[in-house]
Design a protein around this motif. Structure first.
Motif, PDB file in Angstrom:
ATOM      1  N   THR A  50      47.968  84.578  92.412  1.00  0.00           N
ATOM      2  CA  THR A  50      49.021  83.716  93.219  1.00  0.00           C
ATOM      3  C   THR A  50      49.352  82.499  92.539  1.00  0.00           C
ATOM      4  OG1 THR A  50      47.671  84.876  95.205  1.00  0.00           O
ATOM      5  CG2 THR A  50      49.191  82.873  95.668  1.00  0.00           C
ATOM      6  N   ALA A  51      50.378  81.985  92.701  1.00  0.00           N
ATOM      7  CA  ALA A  51      51.149  80.679  91.937  1.00  0.00           C
ATOM      8  C   ALA A  51      50.659  79.688  92.881  1.00  0.00           C
ATOM      9  CB  ALA A  51      52.475  80.772  91.841  1.00  0.00           C
ATOM     10  N   VAL A  52      49.875  78.661  92.092  1.00  0.00           N
ATOM     11  CA  VAL A  52      49.584  77.402  92.917  1.00  0.00           C
ATOM     12  C   VAL A  52      50.337  76.297  92.809  1.00  0.00           C
ATOM     13  CG1 VAL A  52      47.373  75.800  93.084  1.00  0.00           C
ATOM     14  CG2 VAL A  52      47.125  78.403  92.889  1.00  0.00           C
ATOM     15  N   ALA A  53      50.909  76.192  91.267  1.00  0.00           N
ATOM     16  CA  ALA A  53      51.613  75.082  90.794  1.00  0.00           C
ATOM     17  C   ALA A  53      52.728  75.706  89.793  1.00  0.00           C
ATOM     18  CB  ALA A  53      50.866  73.914  90.287  1.00  0.00           C
ATOM     19  N   GLY A  54      53.842  75.208  89.831  1.00  0.00           N
ATOM     20  CA  GLY A  54      54.732  75.304  88.740  1.00  0.00           C
ATOM     21  C   GLY A  54      55.602  74.219  88.116  1.00  0.00           C
ATOM     22  N   LEU A  55      56.417  74.453  87.144  1.00  0.00           N
ATOM     23  CA  LEU A  55      57.294  73.502  86.606  1.00  0.00           C
ATOM     24  C   LEU A  55      58.585  74.122  86.148  1.00  0.00           C
ATOM     25  CD1 LEU A  55      54.857  71.881  84.080  1.00  0.00           C
ATOM     26  CD2 LEU A  55      55.296  70.906  86.323  1.00  0.00           C
ATOM     27  N   SER A  56      59.759  73.548  86.207  1.00  0.00           N
ATOM     28  CA  SER A  56      61.000  73.981  85.391  1.00  0.00           C
ATOM     29  C   SER A  56      61.563  72.995  85.222  1.00  0.00           C
ATOM     30  CB  SER A  56      61.832  74.773  86.819  1.00  0.00           C
ATOM     31  OG  SER A  56      62.312  73.879  87.791  1.00  0.00           O
ATOM     32  N   PRO A  66      55.765  73.722  93.920  1.00  0.00           N
ATOM     33  CA  PRO A  66      54.424  73.946  94.608  1.00  0.00           C
ATOM     34  C   PRO A  66      54.275  75.431  95.145  1.00  0.00           C
ATOM     35  CG  PRO A  66      55.760  72.840  96.127  1.00  0.00           C
ATOM     36  CD  PRO A  66      56.808  72.967  94.794  1.00  0.00           C
ATOM     37  N   HIS A  67      55.364  76.343  94.716  1.00  0.00           N
ATOM     38  CA  HIS A  67      55.340  77.710  95.091  1.00  0.00           C
ATOM     39  C   HIS A  67      54.761  77.944  96.610  1.00  0.00           C
ATOM     40  CE1 HIS A  67      56.337  79.551  91.220  1.00  0.00           C
ATOM     41  NE2 HIS A  67      55.562  78.421  90.878  1.00  0.00           N
ATOM     42  N   SER A  68      55.479  77.137  97.375  1.00  0.00           N
ATOM     43  CA  SER A  68      55.200  77.098  98.976  1.00  0.00           C
ATOM     44  C   SER A  68      56.547  76.477  99.530  1.00  0.00           C
ATOM     45  CB  SER A  68      54.126  76.255  99.297  1.00  0.00           C
ATOM     46  OG  SER A  68      53.982  75.871 100.624  1.00  0.00           O
ATOM     47  N   GLY A  69      56.641  76.799 100.739  1.00  0.00           N
ATOM     48  CA  GLY A  69      57.890  76.247 101.371  1.00  0.00           C
ATOM     49  C   GLY A  69      57.438  75.430 102.538  1.00  0.00           C
ATOM     50  N   SER A  70      56.136  74.949 102.503  1.00  0.00           N
ATOM     51  CA  SER A  70      55.604  73.819 103.410  1.00  0.00           C
ATOM     52  C   SER A  70      54.796  72.842 102.766  1.00  0.00           C
ATOM     53  CB  SER A  70      54.875  74.501 104.543  1.00  0.00           C
ATOM     54  OG  SER A  70      53.615  75.180 103.864  1.00  0.00           O
ATOM     55  N   VAL A  71      54.516  72.915 101.438  1.00  0.00           N
ATOM     56  CA  VAL A  71      53.566  71.692 100.753  1.00  0.00           C
ATOM     57  C   VAL A  71      54.254  70.609 100.732  1.00  0.00           C
ATOM     58  CG1 VAL A  71      52.416  71.150  98.556  1.00  0.00           C
ATOM     59  CG2 VAL A  71      51.976  73.280  99.517  1.00  0.00           C
ATOM     60  N   VAL A  72      55.517  70.613 100.336  1.00  0.00           N
ATOM     61  CA  VAL A  72      56.376  69.273 100.135  1.00  0.00           C
ATOM     62  C   VAL A  72      56.415  68.651 101.617  1.00  0.00           C
ATOM     63  CG1 VAL A  72      58.727  68.373  99.874  1.00  0.00           C
ATOM     64  CG2 VAL A  72      57.850  70.312  98.255  1.00  0.00           C
ATOM     65  N   SER A  85      63.414  69.414  98.118  1.00  0.00           N
ATOM     66  CA  SER A  85      63.654  70.468  98.853  1.00  0.00           C
ATOM     67  C   SER A  85      62.395  71.155  99.355  1.00  0.00           C
ATOM     68  CB  SER A  85      64.612  71.306  97.888  1.00  0.00           C
ATOM     69  OG  SER A  85      63.903  71.979  96.896  1.00  0.00           O
ATOM     70  N   LYS A  86      62.745  72.132 100.055  1.00  0.00           N
ATOM     71  CA  LYS A  86      61.689  72.806 100.692  1.00  0.00           C
ATOM     72  C   LYS A  86      60.554  73.394  99.422  1.00  0.00           C
ATOM     73  CE  LYS A  86      60.723  76.637 104.131  1.00  0.00           C
ATOM     74  NZ  LYS A  86      61.710  77.294 104.670  1.00  0.00           N
ATOM     75  N   GLY A  87      61.118  73.705  98.305  1.00  0.00           N
ATOM     76  CA  GLY A  87      60.543  74.321  97.533  1.00  0.00           C
ATOM     77  C   GLY A  87      60.236  73.463  95.948  1.00  0.00           C
ATOM     78  N   ALA A  88      60.661  72.329  95.994  1.00  0.00           N
ATOM     79  CA  ALA A  88      60.688  71.592  94.707  1.00  0.00           C
ATOM     80  C   ALA A  88      60.837  70.154  94.941  1.00  0.00           C
ATOM     81  CB  ALA A  88      62.001  72.025  93.670  1.00  0.00           C
TER      82      ALA A  88
END
Length: 188
Positions: A50-56, A66-72, A85-88
């Motif tokens: 399961t993805a926990v963190a990512g970069l682009s 954050p690979h989540s719609g609620s962490v931010v 945004s919700k995911g970045a």
């Protein structure tokens, strides 16, 4: 052999490449037992798949994912300096996120994943460094089926089964090298 993450970062323009390289090192230090992977075409750190963190990377910035719609939303004011945004989280090219903020982002994601069934019905508990603490299934809010527990160093500590919260069958305790040191039979 070059990994997908290596290739992705190498193809980024400067200063994004330097920012992504620095963030890769930071995330690798915070999540030493996570696997580097590619998710949705971008670098990611996964724990138990399961993805926990990512970069682009992007033309004028780079993003923490954050690979989540609620962490931010969970971090609210801590992210007020960034466009989100919700995911970045968009970070200006050439800048990096500070370690305390990244620790909060990782902790929020791991907390979100703890003891919540995944797509296969498995639930997991994590150590702060992303290592698995426990993994199994639940039924009607009770431990059910096969379970495993790990020590903070990553070594398997115990395995056994539950039937609606009650220990059943054989339970095995392991030493740090994985050798069984105790087996207890709880019957059916």
């Amino acid at each position: 052999m070059t990994s997908g993450m290596d290739a992705y970062i190498a193809q980024q323009p400067e200063p994004q490449r330097s920012s992504l390289t620095a963030m890769r090192a930071l995330l690798g230090g915070l999540l030493p037992r996570a696997e580097e992977a590619m998710a949705y075409g971008a670098p990611a750190w996964t724990v138990d798949g399961t993805a926990v963190a990512g970069l682009s990377g992007s033309a004028k910035h780079w993003s923490y994912l954050p690979h989540s719609g609620s962490v931010v939303a969970t971090l609210g004011d801590a992210l007020s300096a960034y466009e989100t945004s919700k995911g970045a989280i968009k970070v200006p090219a050439g800048e990096t996120l500070k370690k305390p903020l990244v620790k909060k982002l990782v902790a929020a994601r791991l907390t979100e994943l703890q003891m919540v069934p995944d797509a296969k019905g498995k639930v997991r508990d994590f150590y702060p460094d992303g290592g698995l603490k426990a993994k199994g299934a639940m039924k009607n809010g009770e431990l059910h089926g096969d379970w495993q527990w790990w020590r903070a160093d990553g070594s398997l500590m115990r395995s056994g089964s539950f039937d609606r919260g009650r220990q059943v069958r054989e339970w095995t305790t392991y030493d740090r090298s994985g050798i069984p040191v105790k087996v207890t039979d709880f019957g059916r």
